[in-house]
Scaffold this motif. Structure first.
Motif, short mmCIF file in Angstrom:
data_model
loop_
_atom_site.label_atom_id
_atom_site.label_comp_id
_atom_site.label_asym_id
_atom_site.label_seq_id
_atom_site.Cartn_x
_atom_site.Cartn_y
_atom_site.Cartn_z
N ILE A 220 0.96 -1.21 0.14
CA ILE A 220 -0.13 0.02 -0.04
C ILE A 220 0.93 1.23 0.04
O ILE A 220 0.66 2.00 -0.64
CB ILE A 220 -1.02 0.38 1.27
CG1 ILE A 220 -1.96 -1.04 0.97
CG2 ILE A 220 -1.49 1.35 1.30
CD1 ILE A 220 -3.02 -1.12 2.09
N ALA A 221 1.85 1.19 0.94
CA ALA A 221 2.62 2.26 1.07
C ALA A 221 3.59 2.66 -0.13
O ALA A 221 3.90 3.85 -0.64
CB ALA A 221 3.45 2.28 2.25
N SER A 222 4.12 1.38 -0.69
CA SER A 222 5.00 1.81 -2.02
C SER A 222 4.42 1.95 -3.21
O SER A 222 4.81 2.27 -4.31
CB SER A 222 5.76 0.51 -2.04
OG SER A 222 5.12 -0.80 -2.18
N SER A 223 2.89 1.34 -3.50
CA SER A 223 2.22 1.56 -4.82
C SER A 223 2.26 2.90 -5.19
O SER A 223 2.04 4.00 -4.12
CB SER A 223 0.87 0.97 -4.58
OG SER A 223 0.01 1.38 -5.67
N ASP A 224 2.34 3.33 -6.40
CA ASP A 224 2.52 4.56 -6.74
C ASP A 224 1.13 5.09 -6.51
O ASP A 224 0.75 6.49 -6.28
CB ASP A 224 2.77 4.74 -8.36
CG ASP A 224 4.18 4.43 -8.26
OD1 ASP A 224 5.05 4.91 -7.39
OD2 ASP A 224 4.74 4.25 -9.56
N LEU A 225 0.07 4.42 -6.83
CA LEU A 225 -1.25 4.88 -6.69
C LEU A 225 -1.87 5.24 -5.38
O LEU A 225 -2.60 6.06 -5.29
CB LEU A 225 -2.30 3.83 -7.42
CG LEU A 225 -2.37 3.56 -8.95
CD1 LEU A 225 -3.18 2.39 -9.30
CD2 LEU A 225 -2.60 4.90 -9.84
N TRP A 226 -1.11 4.48 -4.50
CA TRP A 226 -1.45 4.88 -3.07
C TRP A 226 -0.44 5.74 -2.21
O TRP A 226 -0.61 6.12 -1.17
CB TRP A 226 -1.54 3.51 -2.23
CG TRP A 226 -2.64 2.63 -2.74
CD1 TRP A 226 -3.24 2.01 -3.66
CD2 TRP A 226 -3.64 2.49 -1.72
NE1 TRP A 226 -4.23 1.45 -3.43
CE2 TRP A 226 -4.87 1.67 -2.44
CE3 TRP A 226 -4.16 2.64 -0.40
CZ2 TRP A 226 -5.92 0.84 -1.73
CZ3 TRP A 226 -5.23 2.13 0.31
CH2 TRP A 226 -6.15 1.38 -0.62
N ALA A 227 0.58 6.26 -3.11
CA ALA A 227 1.54 7.01 -2.48
C ALA A 227 1.04 8.41 -1.97
O ALA A 227 0.18 8.96 -2.57
CB ALA A 227 2.73 7.14 -3.43
N PRO A 228 1.43 8.79 -0.90
CA PRO A 228 0.71 9.98 -0.26
C PRO A 228 1.04 11.16 -1.38
O PRO A 228 2.02 11.31 -1.84
CB PRO A 228 1.63 10.33 0.85
CG PRO A 228 1.98 8.91 1.51
CD PRO A 228 2.27 8.25 0.16
N VAL A 229 0.18 12.21 -1.57
CA VAL A 229 0.21 13.27 -2.15
C VAL A 229 0.02 14.71 -1.58
O VAL A 229 -0.26 15.55 -2.14
CB VAL A 229 -0.53 13.12 -3.65
CG1 VAL A 229 -0.16 12.11 -4.42
CG2 VAL A 229 -1.95 13.05 -3.18
N ILE A 230 0.26 14.73 -0.11
CA ILE A 230 -0.12 15.67 0.51
C ILE A 230 0.59 16.97 0.25
O ILE A 230 0.12 18.13 0.14
CB ILE A 230 -0.16 15.39 2.26
CG1 ILE A 230 -0.89 14.35 2.45
CG2 ILE A 230 -0.13 16.79 3.06
CD1 ILE A 230 -0.71 13.84 3.74
#
Length: 702
Positions: A220-230
Motif C-alpha cells: 500500500i505504502a509503496s504503490s504509486d497509486l497509493w503513495a501520499p500526495v499531501i
C-alpha cells in the motif's frame, strides 16, 4: 455539525431583507467551518480492568469526548451512524458475558440530519464489558472499540481504538498464570476476524473489487497509486487541508446584521432621536453629553453580551445544541413565533409588564453616573422586547448550533448589541445627522407586518423538525412548499397595498421600493412552484423537508458513480484515457447529500462528471467486512482495518491528509493530483472551475 444544523427559513425579500440574511448567515457559516484536515482528538480513550472475582472480570473503557463532538451509544437504529461497540480479534481462555454497556444515560433525541432518533454521549462516558475466565493459562484478549464521533457540522469516519488485555491485569489469578503463559504462548498469533456488534456480511451490500488483500499491506505504502500526495496538494495552496477559522467572526457579523434589522423596528427607531437628544440636553457640556451617550451604548453591549453568557452558563453548550434539534423545543418555538407574528399583524400588543419598565425608570432617576445610564440602557432592552425578542431568540438558537462552543451565544449577542448601540453613539457625536434621520410613520408598521410574514415562514421550519421527529407527516415537502408559496404571494400583495391590517395607514399609491420588493416576493413564489413536483430547489434545499417526504416526484437528475473501488476505477480510467475524480463520502454525511442535491444536479456539472471524468465514490462508513483485517502502522501505532469503510478512511488520511467529508480530489493515471482538493461549498460556478482546472492540467500532462 456539520456539519451539518442548522437550518433556517427562506425569508422573503422585503424592507427587512437584511434580517433574512442575518438568520441564515449563522447557519451558512457552519458550512464555512468545514475543513478537510485530519481530526484526531475528538475522542480519547483509556482502559482498566475491575477484578470482581477469580473468574469474573470487567473491562472498563472510558471515553473523553471533546466539545462540540458527541459519541454515539451502543444501540442505534439501522441505517444510521455507527454505534459504539466491541470488536474481538482474539479471545482465548475467557468468554464474553453480555454486551458492551454504559451505566450513564445517553442523550436521546431526533437528529434531522440522519432523520431518526439517536442516542449519544458528550463529555466523559464509561463503557463496561464483563468477561468470564475459563482457562487462565490460555488467556488472551485482543480487540478494539469501534466508534463514531459527530458534531453539528460533520461526522468523522468510524474509527477503532485498539487494545490488548495482558494476563497480569486480571488480578491474583492472572498473576499466577502469567509465567506459564509466557512460556507456552507462541511468538505470533493469528488474529481472527470475529467481531461483535457489526452487521453481518449478508446484511450489507458486498464490494466485489477489493484489490488490497491483507498480504498486500506493505505494498500500500509503496504503490504509486497509493503513495501520499499531501505535499503536491499543499503546493497548489490547498485550502481544504488547513483549519478553517473565523466561525466566531461570522457569528459576530450575523449578530450585527440582526441588530441592524432591530433598529428599524417601531420599538427601537423612535427611541434613537429621543434618547440622543436627552443626553445632549442633559448637560450644557457637549463633551459630557457625548461621553454619556457612549456609556449608554456600552451599557447596551454589556446587557446583551451578558444575556448570551448567561444562556451559555445556565444551559451549557451541549444543552443548547440538544435544544436546537429537540422536537418539543421546536414545537414551543414554533408556537412562540406564530404568537409574535399575530402580534406584528396587529391583533394585540405584546409587551413586558409595565411594572418592570417603571422600576427601571425609577432606578435610572435615583441613581447617578454610569449606574443611571446603565439602567436607562436596561429600560431600552425591556421596551424594545416585543420587536427584538424574535430576533434575539432566533439568533441564540442559531448560535447554539455553531461549533464554536460556549462563546457562540455571547459573540452573537455582541454583534447584535454593537449594531443596536451604534446609532446612539453616532448621532451623539454628530447631532446634525438627526435632522436627516427618517421620521417615524406608517412605514414603521409596514416593517412590523413584513416581519410577521417572515416569522410565519421561519416558524414552519421549526415545526418541520418536530414533524419529522414524531412522524406526523402533516408537513411533508409539498405541504411545506405550498405554505411558503402562499406566504410569499400574500407578502407581495401586502407590499402592493392589496392587503391591509388594523394598524396600517391608508395607501393610495404604491411606493416604488415596495413595487420592486413585491416583484421579488412573487418571483420567489414562482421559483418554489416546480418544487411541488420534485424540483430540487437548490436555494432552499437545506430548509425544506427531505425529498423522500414528497408524494409526487418527477425529477430524475442524480449523478451516480460507476466505481466504488479506487484501484478498479483507476484501471478503467487508464483504459478510457480520462482523469479521475474521487468522491470521499459517507452514508451518514449530510453535507455530501447537500452537494449531490445542489451541485451535482447542475447540467454542466452532471455532464462533466459523467462524460469527462471517471467518478469513484469511496464510502468511509461502509460496514462490509474485509476478508481479513489489515494491520497498518499509523502515527507510530498499529491500527487494524476491518471494514471496507476503514480501508477508504485510512486511504483518505494516508494519501491526502484529510478525514472529513465531503472531500473531492482530481487525479491523473499515476494517482497525482490535478488541482487543489474541494470540500463542502455549494457554489456551482466554483465547482465547475474546480473540474475545468483538472481537465486543463490533465491535458497538459497528457
Amino acid at each position: 455539525m456539520n456539519q451539518q444544523t442548522r437550518s433556517f427559513a427562506p425569508l422573503r425579500p422585503s424592507l427587512s431583507a437584511v434580517r433574512r440574511f442575518v438568520l441564515s448567515l449563522s447557519i451558512l457559516l457552519l458550512g464555512m467551518g468545514l475543513n478537510a484536515q485530519v481530526i484526531r482528538d475528538a475522542v480519547t480513550w483509556s482502559r482498566s480492568v475491575e477484578d470482581k472475582s477469580p473468574t469474573e472480570k470487567v473491562l472498563v473503557f472510558t471515553a473523553t469526548v471533546k466539545n462540540p463532538w458527541h459519541l454515539y451509544g451502543t444501540e442505534l437504529p439501522k441505517g444510521g451512524p455507527t454505534p459504539t461497540h466491541l470488536l474481538v480479534d482474539k479471545i482465548e481462555g475467557a468468554e464474553l458475558v453480555g454486551g458492551l454497556t454504559s451505566a450513564q444515560k445517553p442523550v436521546e433525541m431526533y437528529d434531522p440530519n440522519f432523520e431518526m432518533t439517536l442516542r449519544f454521549y458528550s463529555g466523559k462516558v464509561t463503557f463496561r464489558q464483563k468477561i468470564r475466565i475459563t482457562d487462565p493459562k490460555k488467556f488472551a484478549f485482543v480487540g478494539a472499540i469501534r466508534y463514531m464521533a459527530c458534531n453539528d457540522e460533520q461526522c468523522l469516519p468510524p474509527a477503532n481504538w485498539e487494545f490488548t488485555v495482558q494476563p497480569k491485569e486480571l488480578g491474583k489469578l492472572g498473576d499466577a498464570a502469567a509465567t506459564k503463559l509466557t512460556e507456552d504462548a507462541p511468538a505470533t498469533t493469528e488474529a481472527s476476524a470475529a467481531s461483535l456488534g457489526e452487521p453481518s456480511a449478508d446484511s450489507v451490500a458486498s464490494v466485489d473489487t477489493l484489490s488490497v488483500a491483507p498480504q498486500d499491506t506493505a505494498a500500500i505504502a509503496s504503490s504509486d497509486l497509493w503513495a501520499p500526495v499531501i505535499p503536491e496538494l499543499k503546493a497548489y495552496g490547498d485550502k481544504a487541508l488547513n483549519q478553517a477559522e473565523g466561525s466566531l467572526w461570522m457569528l459576530l457579523i450575523g449578530g450585527f446584521l440582526g441588530g441592524l434589522v432591530a433598529l428599524v423596528t417601531p420599538c427601537v427607531w423612535p427611541m434613537i432621536p429621543m434618547t440622543v437628544s436627552f443626553f445632549l440636553k442633559r448637560s450644557s457640556d457637549r463633551k459630557k453629553g457625548i461621553r454619556d451617550a457612549l456609556l449608554y451604548g456600552i451599557g447596551i453591549i454589556v446587557i446583551y453580551v451578558s444575556l448570551g453568557l448567561i444562556v451559555s452558563a445556565v444551559f451549557g453548550s451541549d444543552a443548547l445544541n440538544n435544544l436546537a434539534t429537540n422536537a418539543i423545543f421546536n414545537v414551543a418555538f414554533f408556537i412562540l413565533l406564530v404568537i409574535f407574528a399575530i402580534s406584528f399583524f396587529g391583533a394585540f400588543e405584546l409587551v413586558l409588564p409595565a411594572s418592570w419598565t417603571a422600576k427601571m425608570d425609577a432606578k435610572a432617576d435615583s441613581a447617578s453616573g454610569f449606574i443611571s445610564i446603565f439602567f436607562m440602557a436596561f429600560t431600552l432592552a425591556l421596551v424594545s422586547f416585543s420587536c427584538t425578542g424574535p430576533i434575539i431568540g432566533t439568533l441564540l438558537v442559531q448560535a447554539a448550533t455553531s461549533s464554536s462552543g460556549m462563546l457562540a451565544p455571547a459573540v452573537g449577542m455582541l454583534g447584535f448589541a454593537l449594531a443596536l448601540a451604534l446609532p446612539f453613539t453616532l448621532f451623539a457625536i454628530f447631532p446634525n445627522l438627526l435632522q436627516s434621520m427618517p421620521k417615524s410613520g406608517g412605514w414603521m408598521n409596514s416593517v412590523k407586518v413584513v416581519l410577521a410574514f417572515i416569522e410565519l415562514a421561519l416558524a414552519l421550519k421549526f415545526l418541520s423538525i418536530a414533524d419529522l421527529a414524531y412522524g406526523w407527516r402533516i408537513l411533508d415537502r409539498e405541504v411545506f412548499l405550498s405554505l411558503w408559496i402562499v406566504i410569499a404571494i400574500l407578502l407581495g400583495l401586502y407590499l402592493l397595498g392589496k392587503i391591509r391590517f388594523p394598524h396600517d395607514a391608508p395607501q393610495e399609491k404604491t411606493p416604488i421600493p415596495a413595487l420592486f420588493l413585491a416583484i421579488i416576493s412573487f418571483s420567489f413564489a414562482v421559483y418554489m412552484m416546480p418544487g411541488l413536483v420534485g424540483a430540487p430547489l437548490r436555494a432552499i434545499s437545506a430548509f425544506a423537508p427531505p425529498l423522500r417526504t414528497q408524494d409526487l416526484n418527477l425529477y430524475n437528475g442524480e449523478v451516480h458513480a460507476k466505481f466504488d473501488d479506487y484501484d478498479a476505477g483507476m484501471a478503467y480510467a487508464r483504459q478510457v484515457g480520462k482523469p479521475v475524480m474521487i468522491d470521499f463520502s459517507g452514508y451518514g454525511c449530510v453535507n455530501c447529500r447537500k452537494m449531490e442535491a445542489s451541485v451535482w444536479i447542475d447540467p454542466n456539472v452532471k455532464h462533466m462528471l459523467e462524460e469527462d471524468y471517471v467518478l469513484i465514490t469511496l464510502m468511509v462508513d461502509e460496514k462490509a467486512p474485509l476478508k481479513e483485517p489489515i494491520e497498518i502502522m499509523e502515527n507510530g501505532e498499529k491500527v487494524k482495518l476491518r471494514t471496507v469503510g476503514d480501508k477508504w478512511s485510512y486511504f483518505q488520511r494516508m494519501k491526502f491528509g484529510a478525514n472529513a467529508q465531503p472531500f473531492y480530489v482530481l487525479l491523473d493515471h499515476q494517482g497525482k493530483p490535478l488541482a487543489p482538493s474541494y470540500a463542502f461549498n455549494e457554489d456551482v460556478s466554483a465547482y465547475l472551475n474546480f473540474l475545468k482546472s483538472g481537465l486543463s492540467e490533465f491535458a497538459k500532462r497528457k
